[in-house]
Design a protein around this motif. Structure first.
Motif: not given
Length: 269
Positions: A258-266
């Motif tokens: 969650r903390s990585l804030n990767l694109p398109g990832i929930t």
């Protein structure tokens, strides 16, 4: 284009390959296509981790979402122009090979300074730096005074990341999102732990990285490696109920992704 995640730290033993495998497998289990590359050409811990996974799943007749893995390709050095670096071309060829069918490319760097690692950092959209909760490891990021609080200036690894950021800026690429993980934390809340937390937070504002939670020190990670498994695979391989430590470790992984804030990832696990 694939989002490139680089896991880097110029000290061994910080948990880079464990973080790499869990991030890559978590993304694969969320339905993303993930390709991986191990730049530690001598030890290849991530490569062996994935090989162990392939062998174990085949032996048990299981199919689980998994990242793909390629070896760094060889090139014809005779075709290089004067002054060109063979490792640069090998890394470029690897990324080109993976990029076409990957949502994410994860590159695990060695625990030392190499040309391959230096170039890989300049390719990073997201840079993950696991850091043991120790001032010995903190010294990789910054020189700190004897009081454990005064930051005298950035150290060798931070300077390399700064150079990588400059190269990306010159090429018109978006800035590196640098995430430092306080990893392999001990269970006890000691004075040193509190000092480390303050020092890392202070340095984050000074040289521009985000601090994210890593993994606590747990036996489970050493037990998973020979089978190539991750925390997310336990129920699929017959573990009917997770103990408290394993549940806590899964929560740590959830918070990390969650903390990585990767694109398109929930996060949905």
């Amino acid at each position: 284009m694939a989002h490139i995640i680089v896991v880097g730290n110029e000290k061994g033993g910080a948990g880079k390959s464990t973080v790499s495998m869990h991030v890559a497998t978590a993304l694969a289990r969320m339905g993303r296509s993930v390709s991986t590359l191990d730049l530690d050409l001598r030890q290849k811990t991530l490569g062996r981790y994935i090989s162990n996974r392939q062998a174990h799943l085949k032996e048990k007749g299981l199919e689980l979402p998994s990242p793909s893995y390629i070896e760094l390709p060889e090139i014809d050095e005779a075709a290089l122009q004067p002054g060109e670096n063979a490792y640069d071309h090998r890394l470029s060829a690897a990324v080109a090979q993976m990029e076409g069918d990957s949502d994410f490319i994860l590159i695990d760097c060695p625990g030392s300074h190499t040309r391959l690692s230096q170039v890989a950092h300049s390719l990073a959209d997201t840079l993950i730096t696991p850091l043991n909760d120790s001032f010995v490891d903190f010294d990789l990021l910054a020189n700190i005074g004897s009081d454990g609080e005064t930051i005298k200036g950035p150290s060798i690894y931070s300077e390399m990341v700064w150079s990588a950021r400059q190269l990306r800026a010159q090429a018109g690429l978006k800035p590196i999102d640098w995430v430092v993980l306080r990893n392999r934390l001990g269970a006890q809340n000691m004075v040193n732990k509190a000092k480390m937390e303050k020092a890392v937070s202070r340095l984050a504002k000074r040289i521009g990285f985000r601090v994210a939670p890593g993994f606590n020190e747990r036996v489970i990670f050493r037990e998973l490696f020979p089978r190539g498994l991750t925390l997310l695979d336990l129920k699929d391989v017959g573990v009917k109920s997770l103990n408290i430590s394993n549940v806590a470790a899964r929560q740590e992984l959830r918070e990390l992704i969650r903390s990585l804030n990767l694109p398109g990832i929930t996060v949905d696990f």
